[in-house]
Design a protein around this motif. Structure first.
Motif, PDB file in Angstrom:
ATOM      1  N   ALA A   1      -6.572   4.750  10.617  1.00  0.00           N
ATOM      2  CA  ALA A   1      -5.800   3.352  10.920  1.00  0.00           C
ATOM      3  C   ALA A   1      -6.690   2.540  11.933  1.00  0.00           C
ATOM      4  CB  ALA A   1      -4.466   3.509  11.400  1.00  0.00           C
TER       5      ALA A   1
ATOM      6  N   ARG B   1       2.641   4.002   7.686  1.00  0.00           N
ATOM      7  CA  ARG B   1       2.217   3.454   8.604  1.00  0.00           C
ATOM      8  C   ARG B   1       2.145   3.732  10.030  1.00  0.00           C
ATOM      9  NH1 ARG B   1       3.660  -1.870   6.589  1.00  0.00           N
ATOM     10  NH2 ARG B   1       2.435  -2.889   8.434  1.00  0.00           N
TER      11      ARG B   1
ATOM     12  N   THR C   1      10.595   3.784   6.524  1.00  0.00           N
ATOM     13  CA  THR C   1       9.346   2.918   6.253  1.00  0.00           C
ATOM     14  C   THR C   1       9.246   1.901   7.457  1.00  0.00           C
ATOM     15  OG1 THR C   1      10.544   0.911   5.194  1.00  0.00           O
ATOM     16  CG2 THR C   1       9.841   2.997   3.732  1.00  0.00           C
ATOM     17  N   MET C   2       7.986   1.347   7.589  1.00  0.00           N
ATOM     18  CA  MET C   2       7.724   0.469   8.663  1.00  0.00           C
ATOM     19  C   MET C   2       8.680  -0.806   8.525  1.00  0.00           C
ATOM     20  SD  MET C   2       5.837  -0.043  11.185  1.00  0.00           S
ATOM     21  CE  MET C   2       6.869  -0.723  12.444  1.00  0.00           C
TER      22      MET C   2
ATOM     23  N   GLU D   1      -1.471  -2.142  13.739  1.00  0.00           N
ATOM     24  CA  GLU D   1      -2.361  -3.031  13.307  1.00  0.00           C
ATOM     25  C   GLU D   1      -2.130  -4.488  14.113  1.00  0.00           C
ATOM     26  OE1 GLU D   1       0.109  -2.858   9.749  1.00  0.00           O
ATOM     27  OE2 GLU D   1      -0.622  -1.543  10.882  1.00  0.00           O
TER      28      GLU D   1
ATOM     29  N   PRO E   1       3.855  -2.635  13.974  1.00  0.00           N
ATOM     30  CA  PRO E   1       3.085  -1.574  13.611  1.00  0.00           C
ATOM     31  C   PRO E   1       1.682  -1.663  14.549  1.00  0.00           C
ATOM     32  CG  PRO E   1       2.989  -3.548  12.128  1.00  0.00           C
ATOM     33  CD  PRO E   1       3.850  -3.954  13.362  1.00  0.00           C
TER      34      PRO E   1
ATOM     35  N   ASP F   1       6.248   5.720   5.114  1.00  0.00           N
ATOM     36  CA  ASP F   1       5.207   5.091   4.119  1.00  0.00           C
ATOM     37  C   ASP F   1       3.812   5.159   4.808  1.00  0.00           C
ATOM     38  OD1 ASP F   1       6.072   3.225   5.891  1.00  0.00           O
ATOM     39  OD2 ASP F   1       5.807   1.726   4.748  1.00  0.00           O
TER      40      ASP F   1
END
Length: 315
Positions: free
Chosen positions: A183, A96, A119-120, A154, A152, A94
């Protein structure tokens, strides 16, 4: 005076000038920058290592509870005295950015398949300590203890504002480099160096002009040009605002090594990091005996896999 003697004196004078211009006449009065590879991680032997080796299956008997590329391991590394922490990233299904080393999940986790096929949210449910064993599979000391610990990107940025970070893109896909650039907030790039494959790093640099980067192509371009001109004290444009990972075995051949070389690069926004051995498998300065091989007063960066051993000073 015979022309031959004049030529010899000129040559000797030139040699003396080159020697004087590249000799380190004083020793810096500052500590080196300690770069913690993968945070505070479990270590493993490098003998017979290949690109397909599952390093989680050959770890040394654990001496601390931390797992690589987790927030806890990064906090522990900074607390021990790291000035910079390295971690690995992969792009997810996705789009990330997951913090994880391997392309495939089977080695370290209880998951299956490629990171980019999940996905994450799916990756966050995995146990990143599942596959670690120090004794050929008889025991798994971290099994069940790594659930939910794959962060992740972030979350790393939020956890360590103002800290120096080294981000390793674990692919050579230009699209991944572009996604990492998207990002990373522009205001954070001054404290973040990005390295990895030539194509992914070039794509990142194109989207993040002025950011500090490192790749084999970047370092070879700088190194070759510096070998040609460094005897004059000139630092080529290719060596500006990058990060150089210098293998210990090659370093003595650099003009001005160690102190003048580090000073020249620093003056042009470039960080020098010394890697143990020939730099083939992320060997680090991991013991007090390793540190004794460093040049006296060395003030550049040092790559280590055992920040807890070489710099145990809690903060």
């Amino acid at each position: 005076m015979p022309k031959r003697r004049i030529a010899l004196l000129v040559l000797l004078g030139l040699v003396a000038l080159v020697y004087a211009g590249n000799r380190s006449w004083s020793t810096p009065d500052e500590p080196p920058l300690l770069l913690a590879h993968r945070g505070m991680a479990q270590t493993f032997g490098f003998a017979d290592l290949t690109g397909d080796t599952c390093t989680a299956e050959r770890i040394h008997p654990p001496q601390h509870p931390y797992l690589e590329n987790t927030l806890d391991s990064m906090r522990a590394a900074f607390a021990a005295g790291a000035g910079m922490v390295e971690f690995d990233v992969q792009v997810t299904k996705d789009d990330r950015i997951a913090v994880f080393h391997d392309h495939l999940l089977e080695c370290r986790t209880d998951g299956r398949g490629a990171v980019r096929d999940h996905t994450m949210a799916e990756l966050r449910r995995l146990d990143v300590g599942h596959g670690y064993t120090p004794d050929g599979g008889r025991t798994f000391p971290f099994r069940g203890k790594g659930v939910g610990l794959m962060p992740p990107l972030e979350e790393v940025l939020e956890a360590f504002p103002g800290r120096e970070l080294l981000l390793h893109i674990k692919s050579d896909d230009p699209a991944d480099g572009e996604k990492v650039a998207a990002a990373l907030p522009p205001e954070r790039r001054a404290k973040i160096t990005v390295y990895g494959g030539d194509a992914s790093v070039a794509a990142y640099a194109a989207k993040a002009p002025g950011a500090r980067v490192a790749s084999r192509a970047v370092m070879e371009r700088c190194g070759l040009r510096y070998l040609a001109t460094g005897w004059t004290g000139l630092v080529p444009a290719a060596c500006q605002n990058i990060q150089l990972h210098i293998p210990e075995s090659y370093a003595p051949w650099l003009w001005g090594w160690p102190h003048k070389f580090v000073e020249r690069m620093r003056a042009h926004g470039t960080r020098v990091v010394l890697v143990a051995g020939d730099g083939g498998w992320s060997e680090g300065f991991d013991t007090p005996a390793d540190l004794e091989r460093l040049p006296e007063g060395y003030a550049g960066g040092i790559w280590t896999n055992r920040i807890d051993v070489v710099a145990p000073r809690p903060r």
